[in-house]
Design a protein around this motif. Structure first.
Motif, PDB file in Angstrom:
ATOM      1  N   GLU A 293      -2.443 -30.250  41.751  1.00  0.00           N
ATOM      2  CA  GLU A 293      -2.040 -29.578  42.974  1.00  0.00           C
ATOM      3  C   GLU A 293      -0.790 -30.231  43.560  1.00  0.00           C
ATOM      4  O   GLU A 293       0.139 -29.539  43.992  1.00  0.00           O
ATOM      5  N   GLU A 638      -9.584 -27.060  42.663  1.00  0.00           N
ATOM      6  CA  GLU A 638     -10.522 -27.377  43.733  1.00  0.00           C
ATOM      7  C   GLU A 638     -11.651 -28.283  43.250  1.00  0.00           C
ATOM      8  O   GLU A 638     -12.174 -29.091  44.008  1.00  0.00           O
ATOM      9  N   MET A 653      -9.707 -19.384  43.442  1.00  0.00           N
ATOM     10  CA  MET A 653      -9.734 -19.641  44.869  1.00  0.00           C
ATOM     11  C   MET A 653      -8.582 -18.884  45.530  1.00  0.00           C
ATOM     12  O   MET A 653      -7.434 -18.968  45.107  1.00  0.00           O
ATOM     13  N   ASP A 656      -9.640 -20.578  50.923  1.00  0.00           N
ATOM     14  CA  ASP A 656     -10.955 -21.216  50.837  1.00  0.00           C
ATOM     15  C   ASP A 656     -12.030 -20.263  50.332  1.00  0.00           C
ATOM     16  O   ASP A 656     -13.212 -20.607  50.361  1.00  0.00           O
TER      17      ASP A 656
END
Length: 848
Positions: A293, A638, A653, A656
């Motif tokens: 990420e 995630e 995702m 959220d």
């Protein structure tokens, strides 16, 4: 510029070392250069988190790639030099060239992330412009390769021991080559391919960020990547290596990129990553990053902030090839509105400006073809029609564009100026059919500024006429055609409406296009369940490859889907950055009312959810712009320690929200919930409770047609709009804020005018919602423009809090939003009382 030069294999290196140590310089004006054999290796920072490594023959003129944002402010660095190495050090790490000609990349703690083999080890012998070197004889001669070994021409079992420069081989890695057949080799006298190599160490060779084609859409890693754009496929010269904790973007000389690919590529054998380039120089942008990420954020930072699209682009659009006439268009618009199917724009194919396609045209074109006009059959009064569609129906218009010219007179005027690309557009989809290319000698070379200026002047009147944005098709004539084409179109729009946001939808992408306002769709895919299943993986791979806003031909372009398939595809599109249906001229249009009442009802519900999510989606897009953190994320982003998420492409995702749409004809759920507690997302406007479940398991069973499996964890805030028919109707009532309790939570709602670039100067309103689990209180503060200063901004708010233990909803009364405030929610007296009725509890405090 007078850059410091240090010859690392000479005494000059040692003499200069004392002067170079700890010399503070600015990366925007200085770099450190080191001579290695026949090459100059240059080191600098680029942007706030990347190093730029250049390997070039001495004296080479270098132009930085368009993939990198040229407005970036570069991180400062200090240079160092000693008997072992010369390099630069910045807050995010260091990069150096050793006395043996090795490149070493390290993070901020000094840990080595990757190290190259000596740069001189794998360079080809002298040749003509680093191309193919002619052999010393025909079949049976000998060749001395760069590793010093002598082989016979035509030896089936031998090869030069470096990739790309192999005896009768093309590509390949050290010790590993792809051999041509004897008949292909015999008599050619070609002995070594003149490819340059940079060989980096690798922990495991797992590389992410390649892009995708239909063949590899359901996997994230690839062992060999050659950048290319074509119909249904896009590959990028980028990867993130999680085992080594860095990202890399490669580029080579602009003039070396001919056709729809780049002459730079990479491959891995699991222990090494081999970058290959065949002409000019290599630019390699290296980004130390501990997680994927973080690496993806640095990559988006380097290639430029993805521009905010106009707000309507986050809604829904209807497209097809085959709009028949003006009445057909207006009947379709009316049917969308009468059926209460939310929509913001329509897109029209060839027929909006031409009465025929140009696919069969020869190089001279046709004198009857009008490249920059209107087809009166559909648009007899274009300005009046587009104004009515916008003002009466809140529907915008976009038209298709092709990067070529069909009119004979125009072609005769511009050909002598050298404005055309050689060749044409590759036919078919993936893999491209080069031998069936069309539009030969009619494709514009948008890399030339004069071409862009001329094209912008020809296109500018369409903005005056009311065209909202462009749909760019068949631009795979050069690897960077889409990029420069968008620059020209943006120039046209800005010449008429300065400050207006630019939007285009393109059939392929190259890194950096998102900063222009360019979205992308995944090409002319087939209307099959197989392609539906591949769609999420293609989207995820393209997002990792640098395409911020990805959509697809929902329902498939070629062929006819079933009503169930179209419905499932539309449900999948709810959670894609761009949502639009499209179909070929021979197919039934993918308009909801044409597919039966059951499908129409399920499609309407899906579109309503898309529009309910606009406040959430739009805020996530603002977060992407400001922080470079994408809201479309593979599951392993995630849950990196959950092995089941590693290769998962059928769920993802969305902020959220965990999205797991139904992708099969059998309606089977295929949902994996990682460890922890999960709520079912209560997206319906009238939802009164939800279901709470524990993860670490697979959910199966059969889903009814209207079900779109979506889940959310405790400690999440989701802002939702009322059901509206277009983004122009927002706010449409109070903002609904859903709190999924069980942990503390926060979310920034961002609002702006939705149409201009004023947001880049801070013209936004940000409302920060904070949930305290211990106090069971939702608080919010407002900063930036007041509610009265933004058209369409929310004025009031009401809150739904879902209880983690029971799934029961507690609901507040309506409160003013833009003054800030708080609400406290009490527990019900007992589970039985909680289940008996909705709880309107919320007590005010502060300014709420």
């Amino acid at each position: 510029r007078d850059y410091p030069r240090v010859g690392i294999m000479t005494t000059l290196h040692r003499a200069c070392a004392a002067l170079a140590v700890c010399l503070a310089v600015s990366a925007s004006t200085r770099e450190v250069s080191v001579d290695v054999g026949d090459f100059t290796v240059s080191l600098a920072t680029r942007g706030p988190s990347a190093f730029r490594l250049r390997v070039a023959p001495r004296g080479t003129t270098i132009a930085e790639t368009v993939m990198v944002d040229d407005t970036l402010e570069d991180a400062e660095f200090e240079s160092f030099s000693d008997d072992y190495s010369t390099g630069i050090r910045s807050p995010f790490g260091s990069i150096a060239v050793t006395s043996d000609g090795e490149v070493v990349l390290a993070d901020s703690s000094g840990r080595t992330l990757t190290k190259s083999e000596p740069i001189t080890k794998y360079q080809p012998p002298a040749s003509n412009d680093y191309g193919w070197r002619e052999g010393v004889g025909a079949w049976g001669g000998t060749c001395t390769c760069p590793d010093g070994r002598v082989y016979q021409v035509g030896d089936h079992n031998r090869a030069c021991k470096y990739g790309g420069a192999s005896l009768f081989c093309v590509g390949g890695t050290p010790g590993e080559c792809e051999k041509h057949s004897r008949s292909e080799r015999k008599g050619k006298g070609v002995v070594c391919a003149g490819a340059h190599l940079l060989v980096l160490s690798a922990e495991d060779g797992m590389l992410y960020g390649k892009g995708a084609s239909p063949d590899d859409a359901e996997v994230f890693t690839q062992y060999s990547v050659s950048p290319l754009v074509c119909n249904t496929a896009a590959f990028t010269p980028y990867y993130y290596a999680p085992g080594d904790r860095y990202g890399a973007l490669g580029a080579t000389a602009v003039g070396a990129n001919t056709g729809n690919g780049m002459k730079v590529s990479y491959k891995t054998n699991g222990h090494k990553v081999i970058w290959t380039w065949s002409e000019g120089y290599l630019e390699l942008y290296l980004m130390p990053a501990d997680t994927m990420e973080e690496g993806t954020r640095s990559y988006y930072e380097l290639t430029g902030r993805p521009s905010m699209l106009p707000k309507y682009a986050y809604g829904f659009g209807a497209s097809r090839w085959g709009w028949e006439d003006r009445r057909y268009i207006e009947d379709a618009i009316q049917n969308f509105r009468d059926g209460q199917f939310p929509i913001d724009y329509i897109i029209v194919d060839f027929e909006w400006f031409a009465s025929e396609t140009d696919y069969g045209f020869q190089p001279p074109g046709k004198s009857s073809y009008k490249d920059f006009g209107w087809n009166p059959k559909l648009f007899s009064e274009p300005q009046k029609q587009l104004r009515e569609y916008s003002e009466k129906y809140n529907i915008r218009f976009a038209g298709i564009r092709k990067p070529r010219i069909g009119n004979t007179e125009i072609l005769d005027q511009i050909r002598p100026k050298g404005w055309m690309l050689p060749g044409g557009e590759p036919a078919g989809s993936w893999p491209p059919l080069y031998d069936q290319a069309y539009a030969i000698d009619r494709c514009l070379n948008f890399a030339q500024p004069d071409v862009r200026d001329w094209y912008a002047s020809e296109m500018a009147h369409y903005t005056d006429d009311g065209v909202a944005f462009w749909w760019n098709d068949e631009g795979e004539t050069n690897y960077f055609t889409y990029h420069w084409w968008n620059v020209a179109e943006r120039q046209a729009v800005e010449s008429r409406t300065p400050g207006k946001r630019f939007l285009s939808l393109n059939r392929a992408f190259t890194p950096g296009m998102s900063r222009l306002g360019a979205a992308v769709w995944t090409g002319d895919i087939l209307a099959t369940w197989e392609f539906l299943r591949k769609t999420p993986g293609t989207m995820l791979n393209w997002v990792l490859g640098g395409a911020a806003y990805v959509g697809c031909d929902i329902g498939g372009f070629d062929g006819n889907p079933t009503a169930k398939e179209l419905t499932r595809w539309i449900q999948t599109g709810v959670f894609m950055p761009v949502m639009r249906v499209h179909s070929v001229i021979s197919a039934t249009p993918h308009f909801p009312w044409l597919w039966g009442d059951e499908a129409a009802g399920a499609i309407r519900s899906a579109l309503q959810l898309r529009y309910r999510l606009i406040p959430y989606h739009y805020s996530l897009a603002h977060r992407l712009y400001s922080t470079h953190r994408h809201y479309i994320r593979p599951m392993f982003f995630e849950f990196p320690r959950d092995g089941r998420c590693k290769d998962m492409t059928t769920q993802w995702m969305f902020g959220d929200l965990l999205v797991a749409p139904i992708l099969g004809e059998d309606d089977a759920r295929d949902v994996y919930l990682p460890d922890g507690t999960w709520y079912m997302f209560a997206g319906h406007e009238k939802a009164e409770r939800t279901i709470v479940m524990e993860g670490g398991r697979q959910l199966d069973g059969t889903a009814p047609l209207g079900e779109l499996p979506t889940f959310v964890r405790p400690g999440t805030i989701i802002p939702l709009a009322p059901v509206v028919q277009s983004t122009a109707e927002l706010p449409g009532g109070p903002l609904e804020v859903q709190v999924y309790s069980g942990a503390d939570a926060a979310f920034d709602l961002v609002e702006d005018d939705g149409d201009t670039t004023d947001y880049t100067a801070g013209a936004i309103r940000k409302t920060t919602f904070t949930w305290s689990q211990a106090a069971r209180t939702l608080s919010w503060t407002v900063s930036g423009a007041g509610g009265a200063n933004i058209v369409g901004a929310f004025v009031d708010v009401w809150v739904k809090v879902f209880d983690k233990d029971t799934g029961v909803m507690y609901e507040s009364a309506k409160r003013p939003l833009f003054t800030g405030g708080s609400m406290r929610f009490c527990h019900a007296a007992s589970p039985r009382a909680a289940n008996s009725r909705r709880r309107r509890e919320g007590s005010r405090s502060g300014g709420g």
